[in-house]
Design a protein around this motif. Structure first.
Motif, mmCIF file in Angstrom:
data_model
loop_
_atom_site.group_PDB
_atom_site.id
_atom_site.type_symbol
_atom_site.label_atom_id
_atom_site.label_comp_id
_atom_site.label_asym_id
_atom_site.label_seq_id
_atom_site.Cartn_x
_atom_site.Cartn_y
_atom_site.Cartn_z
ATOM 1 N N ASP A 1 8.962 -1.943 3.512
ATOM 2 C CA ASP A 1 8.385 -3.125 2.650
ATOM 3 C C ASP A 1 6.888 -3.052 3.119
ATOM 4 O OD1 ASP A 1 10.408 -4.152 1.180
ATOM 5 O OD2 ASP A 1 11.293 -5.107 2.859
ATOM 6 N N HIS A 2 6.556 -2.444 4.175
ATOM 7 C CA HIS A 2 5.128 -2.323 4.466
ATOM 8 C C HIS A 2 4.184 -1.729 3.401
ATOM 9 C CE1 HIS A 2 5.406 -3.151 8.943
ATOM 10 N NE2 HIS A 2 6.143 -4.256 8.344
ATOM 11 N N ILE A 3 5.056 -0.838 2.578
ATOM 12 C CA ILE A 3 4.162 0.110 1.805
ATOM 13 C C ILE A 3 3.607 -0.877 0.683
ATOM 14 C CG2 ILE A 3 4.466 1.696 -0.064
ATOM 15 C CD1 ILE A 3 6.818 3.056 1.399
ATOM 16 N N THR A 4 4.425 -1.824 0.257
ATOM 17 C CA THR A 4 3.784 -2.530 -1.026
ATOM 18 C C THR A 4 2.942 -3.729 -0.362
ATOM 19 O OG1 THR A 4 5.625 -3.796 -1.205
ATOM 20 C CG2 THR A 4 5.597 -2.207 -2.860
ATOM 21 N N ALA A 5 3.348 -4.148 0.769
ATOM 22 C CA ALA A 5 2.228 -5.090 1.530
ATOM 23 C C ALA A 5 0.908 -4.489 1.930
ATOM 24 C CB ALA A 5 3.157 -5.541 2.668
ATOM 25 N N ASN A 6 0.985 -3.476 2.409
ATOM 26 C CA ASN A 6 -0.408 -2.705 3.066
ATOM 27 C C ASN A 6 -1.290 -2.291 1.716
ATOM 28 O OD1 ASN A 6 -0.116 -3.032 5.628
ATOM 29 N ND2 ASN A 6 1.045 -1.090 5.984
ATOM 30 N N PHE A 7 -0.476 -1.720 0.560
ATOM 31 C CA PHE A 7 -1.210 -1.577 -0.520
ATOM 32 C C PHE A 7 -2.006 -2.691 -1.127
ATOM 33 C CE2 PHE A 7 -0.935 -1.406 -5.268
ATOM 34 C CZ PHE A 7 -1.891 -0.509 -5.494
ATOM 35 N N LYS A 8 -1.303 -3.849 -0.933
ATOM 36 C CA LYS A 8 -2.074 -5.214 -1.681
ATOM 37 C C LYS A 8 -3.455 -5.412 -0.549
ATOM 38 C CE LYS A 8 2.084 -6.994 -3.963
ATOM 39 N NZ LYS A 8 2.967 -7.861 -4.096
ATOM 40 N N LYS A 9 -2.835 -5.178 0.836
ATOM 41 C CA LYS A 9 -3.987 -5.652 1.710
ATOM 42 C C LYS A 9 -5.095 -4.698 1.607
ATOM 43 C CE LYS A 9 -0.912 -7.250 5.021
ATOM 44 N NZ LYS A 9 -0.253 -7.082 6.546
ATOM 45 N N ALA A 10 -4.830 -3.362 1.283
ATOM 46 C CA ALA A 10 -6.058 -2.526 0.928
ATOM 47 C C ALA A 10 -6.993 -2.740 -0.195
ATOM 48 C CB ALA A 10 -5.510 -1.182 0.987
ATOM 49 N N VAL A 11 -6.050 -3.070 -1.351
ATOM 50 C CA VAL A 11 -6.894 -3.584 -2.384
ATOM 51 C C VAL A 11 -7.809 -4.843 -2.225
ATOM 52 C CG1 VAL A 11 -6.762 -4.590 -4.707
ATOM 53 C CG2 VAL A 11 -5.279 -2.697 -3.783
ATOM 54 N N ASP A 12 -7.280 -5.730 -1.181
ATOM 55 C CA ASP A 12 -7.997 -6.922 -0.835
ATOM 56 C C ASP A 12 -9.192 -6.668 -0.128
ATOM 57 O OD1 ASP A 12 -6.206 -8.682 -2.103
ATOM 58 O OD2 ASP A 12 -5.100 -9.194 -0.399
ATOM 59 N N LEU A 13 -9.047 -5.499 0.739
ATOM 60 C CA LEU A 13 -10.184 -5.337 1.854
ATOM 61 C C LEU A 13 -11.261 -4.643 0.958
ATOM 62 C CD1 LEU A 13 -8.237 -3.535 4.816
ATOM 63 C CD2 LEU A 13 -9.778 -5.457 4.898
ATOM 64 N N ILE A 14 -10.766 -3.720 -0.353
ATOM 65 C CA ILE A 14 -12.041 -3.034 -0.730
ATOM 66 C C ILE A 14 -12.722 -4.171 -1.809
ATOM 67 C CG2 ILE A 14 -12.238 -1.533 -2.662
ATOM 68 C CD1 ILE A 14 -9.854 -0.063 -1.694
#
Length: 208
Positions: free
Chosen positions: A116-129
């Motif tokens: 589940d970290h895959i979708t969670a970290n994807f969203k976090k990465a977008v937020d960081l950008i």
């Protein structure tokens, strides 16, 4: 060692690709539905109690979001082995390995790898950008997503690349790495020992 194994994996896929039938629908790495499919593959093909030191989900190419294979690295009889499931052929492969490893290699059961970290970290990465710049859209996970047991801490480190399109195609950007002569830019991320997501390339504008 990993390069040799990956090369073997690619050769085997080319050899077997003509004798298997692929899936009817594609698995998209960054979607909840895609992650659910990957979870099912891991449980059904490898077994959640299998002890491994690496799990990776690879797409068809660096600019594809469609999953091609799921790979684990494990120890068998003192040797480092690679098993991989081809989503293209709906088949599990277990190539023999002659590469010896130490019994001290840290490994964890697959049930401890939280997909589940895959979708969670994807969203976090977008937020960081987007905290840094609003120049991009159409974010996607391409290439591969890797989860590896840190041999010092015994914890799972995760790493992946995120790609995005530049909204205004004119000019360059201080952020991301432009892919060839396209309007696509790459950002790289990893987790630290606390599981927090960090940028390793693309947001550190003052680093070479």
């Amino acid at each position: 060692m990993s390069r040799v194994i990956k090369s073997l994996c690619c050769v085997l896929l080319l050899v077997f690709s003509s004798c298997g039938n692929g899936t009817n629908g594609s698995i998209e790495l960054s979607t909840k539905e895609g992650v659910s499919e990957i979870k099912k593959i891991v449980e059904d093909q490898f077994g959640l109690d299998k002890e491994v030191y690496s799990l990776s989900i690879s797409n068809k190419s660096d600019n594809s979001t469609e999953v091609e294979q799921v790979t684990i690295m494990l120890l068998e009889d003192g040797k480092s082995s690679m098993w991989f499931y081809s989503a293209l052929m709906n088949k599990l492969f277990k190539p023999e390995s002659s590469i010896k490893e130490t019994d001290k290699t840290k490994a964890l059961k697959l049930k401890e790898f939280n997909l589940d970290h895959i979708t969670a970290n994807f969203k976090k990465a977008v937020d960081l950008i987007e905290k840094e710049t609003k120049e991009f859209n159409n974010y996607r996970l391409e290439g591969s997503y890797s989860m590896t047991v840190d041999q010092e801490t015994g914890k799972i480190n995760e790493s992946f690349n995120l790609f995005a399109d530049k909204i205004d195609v004119k000019g360059n950007s201080f952020y991301g790495k432009r892919i060839a002569d396209t309007d696509m830019f790459k950002f790289s991320f990893k987790t630290d020992e606390k599981g927090e997501l960090l940028s390793t390339e693309g947001l550190n504008v003052f680093e070479k």
